[in-house]
Scaffold this motif. Structure first.
Motif: not given
Length: 439
Positions: A59-62, A251-257, A381-387
């Protein structure tokens, strides 16, 4: 009746001439955008390093990217207004100064708070680049070149992402955090000199109307620009096009990919980096194809938007539903399809451009550009919280993509017909004007 629209083959009265000088000046603006994208996406290959450097969770990373995009999205309309009022050179100068300072600050950040502030500063400068480049294109090239010019600008910007995945990732592994980010920030100082000495807002003889900067400024100018741009269905259709197309790839390229490919799919960082590079290459190829298709067949805009969204949803669903780790062939298809998200979002500007006069292009582009970055920020935000909530269950976290795709597609379908109808009315008026005015 005047319009910024131009039917293929028709040169409107007052159209800029284009040519070699236009390419040179516009190229400087695009170079600014290239550097900004390099800085924007640099966290995408440093996410795992950032968690270790600052001791933070998902969450903090996102929050890094969310804050950066929050600033970016929030500034789109103000920046559009400033571009319409002050011109491109001043805005690009300020943008370069801010995003370079932000990248330097990120390089030397020793705390999470300082790093957050640096990314916010970077996002502030980044927000000033693309709208200014779009405005530069409309001031230096004929309107009929608009779709191709915009897609090429986005394509060259994506080359900045290519530098991130191919070069910056390797430098980071070799030299570490501070030398990598500080060294990349030097590029901003170089491009600043080109903007100062060589960039011009418009060619001679194509100055904006005097009333644009006259007594009609202030609150009245701001209110009028936003109201008139928003009133156009083409502006709103463009915003929802940008919303629904851009965010899965962003989203994939910027952080979570990278975390998804390494932690959920079990790939090593080198292979994951190559797949991120494939997204960028696909983006560049699709950008060229989309730009040429739309320039020749304006009716192709809607099929391209819907096709991009449906293909993205289908491949995402297949990847997430696959039992265990997805096969490499499927991950390659996923990355190729995600590459079409950026060019698909650029079609939003092809809905807003004909709907607005040249003096309102910056404001309208700002409204459109808010769409995708708002969706990206929400999804990050949603991906970070859900992870964090599911113990790093990427299937559940990444399923949030489908919710925003459904919302965006419904809004696009609602506004598209009205936008096209108004555009056809303007095209008829442009043809009549072109017949009566010598070229």
């Amino acid at each position: 009746m005047s319009s910024s629209a131009s039917a293929p083959g028709i040169r409107l009265p007052g159209d800029p001439p284009g040519g070699a000088r236009a390419m040179w000046v516009w190229g400087i603006g695009v170079a600014v955008y290239f550097v900004a994208v390099t800085y924007r996406t640099s966290l995408g290959v440093a996410g795992i390093d950032a968690t270790e450097r600052f001791g933070i969770n998902a969450s903090a990373l996102s929050s890094f990217s969310i804050l950066q995009l929050l600033v970016y999205a929030g500034m789109q309309i103000p920046v559009g207004l400033l571009v319409d009022r002050w011109g491109t050179k001043r805005i690009l100068l300020l943008g370069v100064l801010l995003f370079t300072a932000g990248q330097f600050g990120f390089a030397f950040s020793g705390s999470y708070a300082m790093a957050l502030a640096s990314r916010a500063l970077l996002g502030c400068g980044d927000a000033m680049t693309f709208i200014a480049v779009l405005r530069l294109g409309t001031r230096w090239f004929p309107a009929r070149r608009g779709p191709v010019v915009a897609q090429i600008a986005a394509l060259i910007g994506m080359a900045g992402n290519l530098v991130t995945t191919l070069v910056l990732a390797r430098i980071l592994d070799t030299f570490g955090w501070t030398p990598t980010f500080a060294g990349s920030a030097a590029g901003g100082l170089v491009i600043l000199l080109f903007v100062v000495f060589f960039l011009k807002d418009h060619p001679e003889g194509h100055e904006p109307p005097a009333h644009q900067h006259g007594a009609q400024g202030g609150a009245g100018f701001i209110r009028r620009q936003i109201t008139e741009a928003w009133r156009e269905p083409g502006t709103r259709a463009g915003m929802w096009t940008h919303f629904v197309c851009q965010f899965p790839g962003m989203v994939f390229l910027l952080l979570w990919g990278l975390p998804f490919l390494v932690e959920a799919q079990g790939l090593d960082r080198g292979t994951a980096g190559e797949l991120l590079t494939l997204v960028v290459v696909s983006n560049m190829v699709c950008g060229l194809v989309y730009g040429q298709v739309i320039a020749r067949h304006h009716a192709a805009r809607t099929p391209l938007v819907v096709g991009t969204v449906v293909a993205t949803a289908a491949v995402w669903a297949t990847t997430l539903a696959w039992p265990g780790r997805a096969p490499m062939a499927l991950l390659i298809v996923l990355c190729v399809v995600l590459g079409a998200c950026g060019p698909g979002s650029m079609i939003g500007f092809d809905f807003s451009r004909p709907a607005n006069t040249p003096e309102r292009q910056g404001t309208a582009s700002g409204i459109v550009n808010m769409g995708g970055f708002t969706a990206s920020m929400t999804t990050l935000f949603a991906i970070g919280v859900l992870l964090d909530a599911t113990g790093d269950n990427y299937r559940i976290a990444f399923a949030s993509v489908f919710v925003l795709q459904a919302v965006g597609l419904v809004q696009f379908a609602r506004l598209r017909a009205r936008a096209v109808r108004r555009e056809q009315e303007r095209t008829v008026a442009s043809r009549v004007e072109a017949v009566h005015v010598p070229v």
